[in-house]
Design an enzyme around this catalytic site. Structure first.
Site, PDB file in Angstrom:
ATOM      1  N   THR A   6     -15.791  15.759 -27.260  1.00 52.55           N
ATOM      2  CA  THR A   6     -15.527  16.151 -25.615  1.00 52.55           C
ATOM      3  C   THR A   6     -15.211  14.508 -25.039  1.00 52.55           C
ATOM      4  OG1 THR A   6     -17.640  16.007 -24.893  1.00 52.55           O
ATOM      5  CG2 THR A   6     -16.973  18.059 -25.511  1.00 52.55           C
ATOM      6  N   HIS A   7     -14.390  14.490 -24.190  1.00 52.94           N
ATOM      7  CA  HIS A   7     -14.171  13.155 -23.721  1.00 52.94           C
ATOM      8  C   HIS A   7     -13.826  12.076 -24.790  1.00 52.94           C
ATOM      9  CE1 HIS A   7     -16.344  14.718 -19.963  1.00 52.94           C
ATOM     10  NE2 HIS A   7     -17.223  15.129 -20.745  1.00 52.94           N
ATOM     11  N   SER A  22       8.470   0.926 -41.015  1.00 50.34           N
ATOM     12  CA  SER A  22       8.813  -0.151 -40.088  1.00 50.34           C
ATOM     13  C   SER A  22       9.701  -1.226 -40.656  1.00 50.34           C
ATOM     14  CB  SER A  22       7.635  -0.954 -39.857  1.00 50.34           C
ATOM     15  OG  SER A  22       8.035  -2.147 -39.091  1.00 50.34           O
ATOM     16  N   LYS A  79       3.783  -0.249 -43.401  1.00 46.46           N
ATOM     17  CA  LYS A  79       3.486   0.832 -42.166  1.00 46.46           C
ATOM     18  C   LYS A  79       4.096   2.140 -42.806  1.00 46.46           C
ATOM     19  CE  LYS A  79       2.336   0.536 -38.578  1.00 46.46           C
ATOM     20  NZ  LYS A  79       2.105   0.039 -37.349  1.00 46.46           N
ATOM     21  N   ASN A 128       4.612   5.237 -40.550  1.00 44.01           N
ATOM     22  CA  ASN A 128       4.454   5.672 -39.205  1.00 44.01           C
ATOM     23  C   ASN A 128       4.415   7.191 -38.855  1.00 44.01           C
ATOM     24  OD1 ASN A 128       3.752   3.020 -38.365  1.00 44.01           O
ATOM     25  ND2 ASN A 128       5.989   2.550 -38.129  1.00 44.01           N
ATOM     26  N   GLU A 148       4.975  11.973 -32.876  1.00 44.79           N
ATOM     27  CA  GLU A 148       4.939  11.242 -31.378  1.00 44.79           C
ATOM     28  C   GLU A 148       6.132  11.733 -30.792  1.00 44.79           C
ATOM     29  OE1 GLU A 148       5.419   7.258 -32.604  1.00 44.79           O
ATOM     30  OE2 GLU A 148       3.353   7.127 -33.088  1.00 44.79           O
ATOM     31  N   GLN A 153      25.312  26.362 -11.474  1.00 43.28           N
ATOM     32  CA  GLN A 153      26.131  25.972 -12.972  1.00 43.28           C
ATOM     33  C   GLN A 153      25.271  24.909 -13.416  1.00 43.28           C
ATOM     34  OE1 GLN A 153      30.434  25.289 -13.102  1.00 43.28           O
ATOM     35  NE2 GLN A 153      30.010  23.227 -13.194  1.00 43.28           N
TER      36      GLN A 153
HETATM   37  N1  ARG Z   1      30.570  28.165 -14.523  1.00 42.68           N
HETATM   38  C1  ARG Z   1      30.133  28.704 -13.397  1.00 42.68           C
HETATM   39  C2  ARG Z   1      28.677  28.947 -13.451  1.00 42.68           C
HETATM   40  O1  ARG Z   1      28.084  28.479 -14.206  1.00 42.68           O
HETATM   41  C3  ARG Z   1      30.917  30.132 -13.531  1.00 42.68           C
HETATM   42  C4  ARG Z   1      30.528  31.128 -12.376  1.00 42.68           C
HETATM   43  C5  ARG Z   1      31.741  30.516 -11.174  1.00 42.68           C
HETATM   44  N2  ARG Z   1      31.637  31.633 -10.249  1.00 42.68           N
HETATM   45  C6  ARG Z   1      32.209  31.059  -9.050  1.00 42.68           C
HETATM   46  N3  ARG Z   1      31.940  31.741  -8.181  1.00 42.68           N
HETATM   47  N4  ARG Z   1      32.675  29.662  -8.923  1.00 42.68           N
HETATM   48  O2  ARG Z   1      27.852  29.236 -12.289  1.00 42.68           O
END
Ligand code: ARG
Length: 429
Positions: free
Chosen positions: A156-157, A279, A285, A287, A292, A323
């Site tokens: 712990t810690h 390395s 080394k 690694n 990581e 989008q």
């Molecule tokens: N590429 C657009 C998106 O991922 C598709 C939908 C577009 N709709 C619109 N009303 N412009 O949202």
């Protein structure tokens, strides 16, 4: 160049178009297969409500078969000129079928088209994630079986605390991962409702067969409210990424422990040779870059999650901001899946140094055992605690194996309850 679906004759500024499309067409390449499947379900639904004739459906089905095949062969390649995958599909149908192709968009919008493609993609990705996370849990559980009573200090810690075991350590990851699988599955259950038929978010003046379409797509139900379907976008993506984060947070702890325990200061464990890197300057080394990066994977997913969460602070309805949730969704899930896929082989190849772990269990590690022992013989615990504290200097190194065997509180090293965890695992597969 494919003409835009929304072209009404006016000129659109080229830089504005590039700005709004961005790399969306490239991301849509990944969603195209799902968009095609959903398009087929949509046109079949249109047939059932009489919007398409049998003949029209027949030729659409044929054209969609061709597109699916072409896409499977990597030959349906989107370009910047396509704006997005939805445009490309309609354009391909129109090119092939003329006026019949122009009927495909009856009763749908790109808004619900992207919603359904995303949910279908997420359904696959979550099922992969659940399976891979279960595989990781299985690997850790069999490590716990193999090294059930192998003594290892418990910290712990980051300070030595009590004698513990590799079994307890490994099973802790297994149980955490099983919890993560539950969350992935719960998220998948929410994703499993069809948004198709929401159109632009307010439904349409057609009796769309939303249930039939949902069934055909293998969804367990329909996300009924069209505006609710629309506004689930982004929130759902955040939940999906959050479930992935949950699984990777466990891997991050595993990676952290391994990066500590493989140092010569600890020397508890060696990574499999094939999982170490060298390395460029230091010849000696070996690694642990891989652990990581497994630790960093969690940060990648978290960054993607925050990106999506920040993006969806929106009022009702579709907004183009949404989008921009696509890239972090794909990036986050890719990272989660590739990381999780590596875990079992890493775990299977871990090589523990029993001597080093045993010699790290120094006398003071037995202080708690001693105090509890006294308490069990009737000394009030606080009194026992003080007595042991006063005699710490003279405390002898106990028998680690005995300490583990005696720690019988359920789940503890003497009674790890691996069988219970194995049953949970078996119920998942
Ligand atoms: N590429 C657009 C998106 O991922 C598709 C939908 C577009 N709709 C619109 N009303 N412009 O949202």
């Amino acid at each position: 160049m494919t003409s835009r679906l929304w072209d009404k004759g006016g000129a659109a500024d080229a830089a504005m178009l590039r700005y709004t499309s961005r790399d969306d067409w490239r991301l849509d390449q990944r969603l195209l297969a799902y968009d095609l499947v959903a398009t087929r379900a949509h046109v079949r639904g249109l047939r059932r409500i009489g919007v398409l004739t049998d003949d029209e459906l027949f030729v659409m089905d044929g054209a969609l078969d061709e597109l699916v095949e072409k896409n499977g062969a990597g030959q349906l390649v989107l370009t910047e000129a396509d704006e997005d995958g939805h445009t490309a599909i309609e354009a391909a149908l129109v090119a092939k079928l003329g006026d019949v192709g122009k009927k495909v968009h009856t009763g749908r919008s790109r808004n619900d088209q992207v919603l359904v493609a995303l949910r279908l993609y997420e359904r696959d990705a979550l099922s992969d994630l659940a399976r891979l996370t279960t595989d990781a849990a299985r690997a850790l559980l069999s490590l716990a079986r193999r090294e059930e009573r192998t003594p290892m200090p418990g910290y712990t810690h980051l300070q030595r605390a009590v004698p513990s075991s590799v079994g307890l350590w490994a099973a802790s990851f297994a149980e955490n991962l099983l919890d993560a699988v539950d969350l992935v599955r719960a998220t998948a259950a929410i994703v499993d409702r069809s948004p198709l038929g929401a159109a632009a978010g307010y439904g349409v003046n057609l009796a769309l067969d939303r249930e039939g379409v949902a069934r055909e797509l293998g969804f367990s139900g329909v996300a009924w409210n069209p505006l609710g379907s629309q506004t689930s976008r982004g929130i759902l993506e955040a939940q999906v990424l959050s479930a992935a984060w949950g699984a990777l947070a466990v891997v991050r702890r595993l990676a952290w422990d391994l990066s500590l325990f493989t140092t010569s200061e600890f020397g508890f464990v060696r990574l499999p040779e094939a999982f170490t890197t060298g390395s460029s300057i230091m010849p000696q080394k070996r690694n642990p870059d891989v652990v990581e990066l497994m630790r960093a994977a969690c940060a990648v997913v978290q960054g993607a999650l925050v990106e999506v969460q920040t993006m969806v602070a929106l009022p009702s309805g579709y907004h183009r901001d949404l989008q921009l949730t696509k890239a972090p969704l794909l990036r986050g899930l890719d990272e989660a899946l590739t990381t999780m896929r590596l875990v079992p082989r890493l775990v299977d190849g871990l090589d523990f140094d029993r001597e080093r772990m045993l010699s790290a269990i120094t006398p003071e590690c037995f202080a708690t055992d001693r105090a509890v022992e006294l308490a069990a013989s009737g000394v009030p615990f606080r009194e026992a605690y003080r007595r042991v504290a006063a005699e710490l200097e003279t405390l002898e190194r106990g028998d680690a194996a005995g300490s583990l065997a005696a720690r019988v509180s359920p789940g503890a090293p003497g009674d790890l309850r691996l069988r219970e965890l194995e049953a949970r695992l078996a119920a998942l597969t």
